[in-house]
Design an enzyme around this catalytic site. Structure first.
Site, PDB file in Angstrom:
ATOM      1  NE  ARG A 277      -0.996   1.830   3.991  1.00 56.08           N
ATOM      2  CZ  ARG A 277      -1.492   2.941   3.452  1.00 56.08           C
ATOM      3  NH1 ARG A 277      -2.780   3.235   3.583  1.00 56.08           N
ATOM      4  NH2 ARG A 277      -0.715   3.771   2.778  1.00 56.08           N
TER       5      ARG A 277
ATOM      6  CG  ASP B 121      -2.260  -0.679   0.982  1.00 54.04           C
ATOM      7  OD1 ASP B 121      -2.673  -0.790  -0.198  1.00 54.04           O
ATOM      8  OD2 ASP B 121      -2.886  -1.115   1.965  1.00 54.04           O
TER       9      ASP B 121
ATOM     10  CG  HIS C  16      -8.065   7.453   4.670  1.00 51.29           C
ATOM     11  ND1 HIS C  16      -7.337   6.624   3.838  1.00 51.29           N
ATOM     12  CD2 HIS C  16      -7.534   7.309   5.906  1.00 51.29           C
ATOM     13  CE1 HIS C  16      -6.405   5.995   4.554  1.00 51.29           C
ATOM     14  NE2 HIS C  16      -6.506   6.385   5.811  1.00 51.29           N
TER      15      HIS C  16
ATOM     16  NE  ARG D 190      -8.285   2.308   7.563  1.00 46.92           N
ATOM     17  CZ  ARG D 190      -7.628   2.069   6.436  1.00 46.92           C
ATOM     18  NH1 ARG D 190      -6.491   2.678   6.192  1.00 46.92           N
ATOM     19  NH2 ARG D 190      -8.108   1.225   5.550  1.00 46.92           N
TER      20      ARG D 190
ATOM     21  CB  CYS E 157      -4.863   7.614  -2.015  1.00 41.11           C
ATOM     22  SG  CYS E 157      -6.558   7.656  -1.463  1.00 41.11           S
TER      23      CYS E 157
HETATM   24  N1  ARG Z   1      -5.326   0.247   0.896  1.00 41.80           N
HETATM   25  C1  ARG Z   1      -5.048   1.489   1.545  1.00 41.80           C
HETATM   26  C2  ARG Z   1      -5.620   1.470   2.941  1.00 41.80           C
HETATM   27  O1  ARG Z   1      -6.701   0.961   3.104  1.00 41.80           O
HETATM   28  C3  ARG Z   1      -5.587   2.622   0.753  1.00 41.80           C
HETATM   29  C4  ARG Z   1      -5.213   3.957   1.303  1.00 41.80           C
HETATM   30  C5  ARG Z   1      -5.845   5.069   0.553  1.00 41.80           C
HETATM   31  N2  ARG Z   1      -5.261   6.310   0.918  1.00 41.80           N
HETATM   32  C6  ARG Z   1      -5.931   7.432   1.141  1.00 41.80           C
HETATM   33  N3  ARG Z   1      -5.246   8.504   1.368  1.00 41.80           N
HETATM   34  N4  ARG Z   1      -7.211   7.456   1.214  1.00 41.80           N
HETATM   35  O2  ARG Z   1      -5.017   1.939   3.877  1.00 41.80           O
END
Ligand code: ARG
Length: 274
Positions: free
Chosen positions: A96, A71, A173, A144, A267
């Site tokens: 991550r 990612d 996000h 998140r 992103c």
């Molecule tokens: N697969 C990543 C996650 O779920 C995607 C992140 C997308 N980034 C963003 N800035 N919205 O963390």
């Protein structure tokens, strides 16, 4: 609105190529581990996005992709900077976590970097509007970033932080549901926010460009704007028309592969604010 001339401001961005991009775990509703990613196409699309930004006159720094961090292409999540100060990221999911370290190394020399105590995913959940109310940070929570990180960011960056609660897991996000169109104006999808957060946004940004569910589903809010040129993915046709009607210049880029990981233009692009 379209009478106003929208002026671009030169930006500096940070991106990371999708050299090791795959969907091998699912941490948001868009990720489906059973559908293979076309790595070659992902890299081609990413390269076009980078070239689009440089062709518009912006500088793009590139972070080396690391194996085992699929990612990492979503560079926006690695940190959040305002006026040369960097508030580091601390990822929600262990898969991550190591990305934050790679970003920290990038900032080592010229920036004042602060390690976060609280979980936060950088520009994924923080947006900065330098000309709104003297410099305002908008921050998302609910999926998140921890609300405690909003207060922490305010202490680190010395700018007021407005906390907004995200309520739809598809828009996990802030940058999937809201974007800065220029230094003081935003666009957002109201239904991604709690009722009271919608009220806060309506109060602070009466001139916002409102997006609808179809725009959000097309990742049309996940855009990068230089104040005039609004870069958004090719699926977001209606969103392109909305920003054009508001006086901006939509620039569409194909990013179908990155959507498989639950992201798009924004992103993949962190703005650096020296
Ligand atoms: N697969 C990543 C996650 O779920 C995607 C992140 C997308 N980034 C963003 N800035 N919205 O963390």
């Amino acid at each position: 609105m379209s009478q106003t001339e929208r002026l671009p401001r030169k930006r500096t961005y940070l991106m990371c190529p999708p050299a090791h991009f795959t969907v091998e775990y699912a941490i948001n509703p868009w990720m489906d581990t059973s559908v293979p990613v076309d790595a070659g196409l992902a890299l081609k699309q990413w390269t076009l996005l980078r070239d689009t930004l440089t062709d518009l006159g912006h500088s793009v720094h590139v972070l080396d992709a690391q194996p085992g961090l699929p990612d990492m292409v979503y560079a926006a999540n690695g940190a959040f900077s305002v006026d040369g100060t960097v508030y580091g990221a601390r990822f929600r999911f262990p898969q991550r976590a190591a990305e934050a370290v790679a970003h920290e190394h990038f900032y080592a020399d010229d920036w004042k970097y602060t390690h976060p105590v609280h979980v936060n995913e950088g520009e994924g959940d923080f947006a900065y509007l330098p000309e709104a109310y003297g410099g305002l940070i908008l921050a998302g929570y609910g999926f998140r970033t921890e609300p405690a990180a909003h207060a922490e960011a305010q202490e680190v960056l010395g700018r007021p932080v407005i906390s907004l609660r995200l309520v739809d897991p598809a828009y996990y996000h802030l940058d999937t549901a809201l974007a800065a169109l220029d230094d003081s104006r935003i666009t957002y999808f109201p239904d991604a926010f709690s009722e009271q957060s919608r009220r806060v946004l309506a109060q602070l940004f009466p001139d916002a460009v409102l997006a609808d569910r179809a725009d959000a589903e097309a990742f049309g809010l996940n855009l990068v704007s230089d104040g005039r040129n609004v870069i958004l993915n090719t699926e977001a046709v209606a969103m392109g028309a909305k920003v054009r009607a508001a006086g901006y210049q939509p620039v569409h880029v194909e990013l179908s592969e990155l959507k498989r990981g639950g992201g798009s233009v924004k992103c993949a692009v962190a703005e650096l604010r020296p």
